[in-house]
Motif scaffolding. Structure first.
Motif, PDB file in Angstrom:
ATOM      1  N   LEU A 187       0.831  -1.208   0.000  1.00 38.85           N
ATOM      2  CA  LEU A 187       0.000   0.000   0.000  1.00 38.85           C
ATOM      3  C   LEU A 187       0.865   1.258   0.000  1.00 38.85           C
ATOM      4  O   LEU A 187       0.608   2.204  -0.738  1.00 38.85           O
ATOM      5  CB  LEU A 187      -0.915   0.012   1.235  1.00 38.85           C
ATOM      6  N   GLU A 188       1.875   1.255   0.865  1.00 36.70           N
ATOM      7  CA  GLU A 188       2.766   2.413   0.951  1.00 36.70           C
ATOM      8  C   GLU A 188       3.488   2.638  -0.371  1.00 36.70           C
ATOM      9  O   GLU A 188       3.620   3.775  -0.833  1.00 36.70           O
ATOM     10  CB  GLU A 188       3.772   2.190   2.080  1.00 36.70           C
ATOM     11  N   GLU A 189       3.934   1.556  -0.983  1.00 34.87           N
ATOM     12  CA  GLU A 189       4.627   1.669  -2.270  1.00 34.87           C
ATOM     13  C   GLU A 189       3.696   2.201  -3.355  1.00 34.87           C
ATOM     14  O   GLU A 189       4.070   3.090  -4.133  1.00 34.87           O
ATOM     15  CB  GLU A 189       5.188   0.309  -2.687  1.00 34.87           C
ATOM     16  N   GLU A 190       2.480   1.676  -3.400  1.00 33.21           N
ATOM     17  CA  GLU A 190       1.515   2.122  -4.406  1.00 33.21           C
ATOM     18  C   GLU A 190       1.200   3.609  -4.245  1.00 33.21           C
ATOM     19  O   GLU A 190       1.136   4.358  -5.221  1.00 33.21           O
ATOM     20  CB  GLU A 190       0.223   1.304  -4.307  1.00 33.21           C
ATOM     21  N   TYR A 191       1.024   4.037  -2.997  1.00 34.43           N
ATOM     22  CA  TYR A 191       0.699   5.445  -2.771  1.00 34.43           C
ATOM     23  C   TYR A 191       1.882   6.339  -3.090  1.00 34.43           C
ATOM     24  O   TYR A 191       1.729   7.433  -3.639  1.00 34.43           O
ATOM     25  CB  TYR A 191       0.249   5.661  -1.331  1.00 34.43           C
ATOM     26  N   ARG A 192       3.080   5.897  -2.759  1.00 32.90           N
ATOM     27  CA  ARG A 192       4.274   6.699  -3.017  1.00 32.90           C
ATOM     28  C   ARG A 192       4.500   6.870  -4.522  1.00 32.90           C
ATOM     29  O   ARG A 192       4.841   7.964  -4.984  1.00 32.90           O
ATOM     30  CB  ARG A 192       5.480   6.032  -2.356  1.00 32.90           C
ATOM     31  N   LEU A 193       4.296   5.831  -5.300  1.00 29.89           N
ATOM     32  CA  LEU A 193       4.527   5.899  -6.739  1.00 29.89           C
ATOM     33  C   LEU A 193       3.337   6.481  -7.508  1.00 29.89           C
ATOM     34  O   LEU A 193       3.511   7.159  -8.516  1.00 29.89           O
ATOM     35  CB  LEU A 193       4.848   4.496  -7.279  1.00 29.89           C
ATOM     36  N   ARG A 194       2.133   6.168  -7.031  1.00 28.44           N
ATOM     37  CA  ARG A 194       0.876   6.664  -7.631  1.00 28.44           C
ATOM     38  C   ARG A 194       0.861   6.512  -9.150  1.00 28.44           C
ATOM     39  O   ARG A 194       0.659   7.465  -9.890  1.00 28.44           O
ATOM     40  CB  ARG A 194       0.629   8.119  -7.241  1.00 28.44           C
ATOM     41  N   GLN A 195       1.062   5.300  -9.577  1.00 24.06           N
ATOM     42  CA  GLN A 195       0.961   5.009 -10.994  1.00 24.06           C
ATOM     43  C   GLN A 195      -0.504   4.864 -11.397  1.00 24.06           C
ATOM     44  O   GLN A 195      -1.405   4.977 -10.559  1.00 24.06           O
ATOM     45  CB  GLN A 195       1.743   3.725 -11.308  1.00 24.06           C
TER      46      GLN A 195
END
Length: 275
Positions: free
Chosen positions: A127-135
């Motif tokens: 979740l943190e990775e997805e939010y940080r990258l916001r692809q």
């Protein structure tokens, strides 16, 4: 309603907290917190909890809360979700109940065993990775991750979810809560909400507090004030415009209710948190 600068879902990892009391923040989303190190005391509503590693916390957008750090470094994942995403995105009532229903025996904090913690932690990391990258499609991906996490959690710890069996009254209260979320901006009666759930107003009134933790009227007020707080911070609308958008025709009545609930005026609230 559309808000500026507020994503439907977010997740971040915090590993730099070193002061005793976390600064108050503007709270108008559902929150999940997974503690990964250190310890703190959490006050949620009128209940106090001790949080240590492997504690998973669920906080409703309508609940006041604050944290007092007891042992550093205090590290945690914090994920937030909008009302619309929780109400409409999580289709299974048994899963969404952990966010929105608060019967008397409800516990905000799940003390996970090592095995369950190992199962849940990767969901927060992703979740943190997805939010940080916001692809592209990150919101859809995050919702899928949350749903998968809740399923894993339910299979391991079903006792923590308020809705554990099919219940017509639980479903009726959930339907009424969703109805409030869709129609809070206008005059709204319990009779309308009950009709949407195909139960009598009396039956809904009797069940609402037992299942949600507050009366229908109290829930409606809390929902409107929470939406007003969000508008105060994320838009430039005037106080009278905000009052109208959250269902209050009389702006003076809105200001009085807001002050009674938040112990400050809408304008003072905006000045405190807008920056």
């Amino acid at each position: 309603m559309n808000y500026t600068h507020i994503p439907e879902i977010s997740c971040f990892y915090s590993d730099t907290i070193d002061h005793a009391i976390l600064n108050p923040c503007a709270h108008f989303e559902y929150e999940m917190i997974l503690v990964t190190g250190g310890s703190s005391q959490a006050i949620i509503g009128h209940r106090t909890y001790s949080l240590t590693r492997r504690c998973l916390v669920f906080i409703s957008r309508l609940e006041r809360h604050n944290f007092v750090i007891q042992k550093t470094p205090y590290t945690r994942y914090v994920a937030t979700m909008s009302s619309q995403l929780v109400m409409s995105g999580i289709k299974e009532p048994k899963l969404s109940s952990i966010f929105i229903q608060r019967p008397k025996e409800f516990c905000h904090v799940l003390e996970l065993d090592e095995s369950t913690y190992g199962l849940i932690l990767p969901h927060f990391q992703k979740l943190e990775e997805e939010y940080r990258l916001r692809q592209e499609f990150f919101t859809t991906c995050c919702l899928s991750l949350v749903t998968s996490m809740l399923i894993d959690l339910y299979r391991r710890c079903p006792r923590y979810f308020p809705v554990r069996a099919d219940s017509s009254l639980s479903s009726a209260v959930l339907t009424a809560q969703r109805y409030i979320g869709e129609h809070f901006h206008r005059k709204l009666t319990i009779g309308e909400a009950a009709a949407s759930a195909y139960v009598s107003a009396h039956a809904l009134s009797m069940a609402f507090k037992d299942i949600s933790g507050v009366t229908f009227k109290e829930y409606l007020i809390l929902y409107r004030i929470t939406e007003a707080k969000k508008l105060l911070i994320t838009t430039d609308l005037s106080i009278s415009e905000i009052a109208e958008q959250v269902g209050y025709i009389n702006v003076n009545n809105f200001v009085k209710i807001f002050r009674d609930r938040e112990h400050t005026t809408p304008l003072q609230y905006r000045r405190q948190f807008a920056s």
